[in-house]
Write a protein that holds these residues in place. Structure first.
Motif, PDB file in Angstrom:
ATOM      1  N   ASN A  93       8.488 158.547  23.365  1.00 49.97           N
ATOM      2  CA  ASN A  93       9.001 159.397  24.456  1.00 49.97           C
ATOM      3  C   ASN A  93       9.529 160.743  23.971  1.00 49.97           C
ATOM      4  OD1 ASN A  93       8.345 157.280  26.123  1.00 49.97           O
ATOM      5  ND2 ASN A  93      10.318 157.189  27.150  1.00 49.97           N
ATOM      6  N   LEU A  94       8.874 161.318  22.989  1.00 50.20           N
ATOM      7  CA  LEU A  94       9.225 162.667  22.543  1.00 50.20           C
ATOM      8  C   LEU A  94       8.513 163.688  23.413  1.00 50.20           C
ATOM      9  CD1 LEU A  94       8.892 162.116  18.687  1.00 50.20           C
ATOM     10  CD2 LEU A  94      10.970 162.004  20.072  1.00 50.20           C
ATOM     11  N   ILE A  95       9.074 164.878  23.472  1.00 49.14           N
ATOM     12  CA  ILE A  95       8.481 165.964  24.258  1.00 49.14           C
ATOM     13  C   ILE A  95       7.581 166.776  23.344  1.00 49.14           C
ATOM     14  CG2 ILE A  95       8.946 168.012  25.656  1.00 49.14           C
ATOM     15  CD1 ILE A  95      11.649 166.726  26.377  1.00 49.14           C
ATOM     16  N   GLU A 102      14.338 170.397  18.149  1.00 50.97           N
ATOM     17  CA  GLU A 102      14.653 170.567  19.576  1.00 50.97           C
ATOM     18  C   GLU A 102      14.687 169.231  20.305  1.00 50.97           C
ATOM     19  OE1 GLU A 102      12.732 175.034  20.220  1.00 50.97           O
ATOM     20  OE2 GLU A 102      11.450 173.247  20.312  1.00 50.97           O
ATOM     21  N   ASN A 103      13.806 168.298  19.951  1.00 48.13           N
ATOM     22  CA  ASN A 103      13.842 166.967  20.567  1.00 48.13           C
ATOM     23  C   ASN A 103      15.152 166.264  20.276  1.00 48.13           C
ATOM     24  OD1 ASN A 103      11.378 165.552  21.977  1.00 48.13           O
ATOM     25  ND2 ASN A 103      10.463 166.969  20.498  1.00 48.13           N
ATOM     26  N   VAL A 104      15.602 166.343  19.035  1.00 51.71           N
ATOM     27  CA  VAL A 104      16.838 165.663  18.652  1.00 51.71           C
ATOM     28  C   VAL A 104      18.060 166.347  19.273  1.00 51.71           C
ATOM     29  CG1 VAL A 104      18.286 164.984  16.695  1.00 51.71           C
ATOM     30  CG2 VAL A 104      15.796 164.820  16.518  1.00 51.71           C
ATOM     31  N   ARG A 119      24.052 172.030  15.879  1.00 56.50           N
ATOM     32  CA  ARG A 119      23.361 172.230  14.604  1.00 56.50           C
ATOM     33  C   ARG A 119      23.872 171.253  13.549  1.00 56.50           C
ATOM     34  NH1 ARG A 119      24.152 177.099  14.401  1.00 56.50           N
ATOM     35  NH2 ARG A 119      26.001 177.204  13.066  1.00 56.50           N
ATOM     36  N   LYS A 120      25.189 171.095  13.490  1.00 54.89           N
ATOM     37  CA  LYS A 120      25.792 170.196  12.508  1.00 54.89           C
ATOM     38  C   LYS A 120      25.301 168.758  12.700  1.00 54.89           C
ATOM     39  CE  LYS A 120      30.322 168.307  11.193  1.00 54.89           C
ATOM     40  NZ  LYS A 120      31.778 168.341  11.484  1.00 54.89           N
ATOM     41  N   ARG A 121      25.318 168.291  13.933  1.00 50.70           N
ATOM     42  CA  ARG A 121      24.949 166.897  14.207  1.00 50.70           C
ATOM     43  C   ARG A 121      23.452 166.667  14.004  1.00 50.70           C
ATOM     44  NH1 ARG A 121      28.324 163.469  18.464  1.00 50.70           N
ATOM     45  NH2 ARG A 121      30.406 164.271  18.056  1.00 50.70           N
ATOM     46  N   VAL A 122      22.632 167.612  14.463  1.00 51.76           N
ATOM     47  CA  VAL A 122      21.182 167.443  14.325  1.00 51.76           C
ATOM     48  C   VAL A 122      20.795 167.407  12.853  1.00 51.76           C
ATOM     49  CG1 VAL A 122      18.921 168.497  14.732  1.00 51.76           C
ATOM     50  CG2 VAL A 122      20.625 168.458  16.563  1.00 51.76           C
ATOM     51  N   PRO A 139       5.782 166.864  17.608  1.00 47.78           N
ATOM     52  CA  PRO A 139       5.480 165.429  17.537  1.00 47.78           C
ATOM     53  C   PRO A 139       4.035 165.106  17.167  1.00 47.78           C
ATOM     54  CG  PRO A 139       6.962 165.831  19.359  1.00 47.78           C
ATOM     55  CD  PRO A 139       6.596 167.188  18.805  1.00 47.78           C
ATOM     56  N   LEU A 140       3.075 165.848  17.709  1.00 53.53           N
ATOM     57  CA  LEU A 140       1.679 165.533  17.439  1.00 53.53           C
ATOM     58  C   LEU A 140       1.259 165.862  16.010  1.00 53.53           C
ATOM     59  CD1 LEU A 140       0.005 166.622  20.808  1.00 53.53           C
ATOM     60  CD2 LEU A 140       0.706 164.338  20.069  1.00 53.53           C
TER      61      LEU A 140
END
Length: 235
Positions: A93-95, A102-104, A119-122, A139-140
């Motif tokens: 289910n990723l975009i 950006e997905n995360v 930014r820190k968390r990602v 993703p692809l």
């Protein structure tokens, strides 16, 4: 943390009434790793939807973090979901149009975190899941195992109380599947509660307890030590 009491879900049409869950009662404590198993059509996905606050039961009580949420509106359930639950699905289910980064980041945007905190968390979770080197890819451009790593990052980036995983290795080969299960196991060791629906005894051996469903009812609750030797022999 989670307690259900006589949880029942009935789907009705004009001509047919189907009982997907029938008086299901159990408790999951904070920090547990629980697998839900059973044949197709036994009610696993219906139960996961209710536990994930995507749906309400028809009857019975669902206590989530000390509150009976059985009759909550969609808006109330959505607010609780965003703050407390991370989801990992079989189909990732990723975009596709968004990069790994950006997905995360997306759940943190919905929750209103500042750009610096995002930014820190990602970056923290991408490093932890060893996918930081792919942060600008889409993703692809990733393998199935890498896509599921990204999905796990997205599920945990907001530090939810619970992760719900629906057949998280269903689209992966055994090597990539074991990598994902090892990541979930490590998250659990660090205190995250995990509830996983699976057909795989191999995957269920990572859990501490197994709830088995049949025809919408709990038939057994086992500790994984009761069958772990069989599961290990399949690995």
């Amino acid at each position: 943390m989670i307690k259900t009491n006589n949880l029942t879900k009935i789907f009705r049409t004009e001509e047919v009434e189907t009982t997907a869950l029938n008086n299901v009662s159990f408790e999951i404590k904070e920090g547990e790793f629980v697998a839900i198993m059973g044949p197709s059509g036994c009610g696993k996905s219906t139960l996961l939807n209710i536990l994930g606050l995507l749906d309400n039961p028809s009857e019975g009580d669902y206590n989530f973090l000390g509150t009976n949420v059985s009759g909550h509106s969609e808006k109330q359930r959505a607010n609780l979901r965003k703050k407390n639950i991370g989801f990992v699905f079989q189909n990732f289910n990723l975009i596709d149009e968004l990069s790994v980064y950006e997905n995360v980041e997306l759940p943190l945007i919905y929750l209103g975190y500042s750009s610096s905190e995002r930014r820190k968390r990602v970056e923290e979770v991408l490093n932890t899941m060893q996918i930081m080197h792919r942060k600008n890819h889409f993703p692809l451009q990733l393998s199935g195992g890498q896509q599921q790593r990204v999905a796990v990052c997205r599920a945990v980036v907001a530090k939810p109380h619970i992760i719900l995983a629906d057949e998280p290795t269903g689209n992966l080969d055994s090597t990539h599947g074991d990598e994902v299960m090892n990541m979930l196991e490590e998250l659990n060791k660090n205190g995250t509660t995990i509830i996983m629906v699976t057909h795989s005894q191999r995957d269920a051996s990572y859990a501490q307890r197994i709830i088995r469903l049949f025809d919408g009812q709990i038939v057994t609750e086992d500790k994984t030590t009761d069958f772990v030797l069989t599961a290990v022999s399949e690995k």
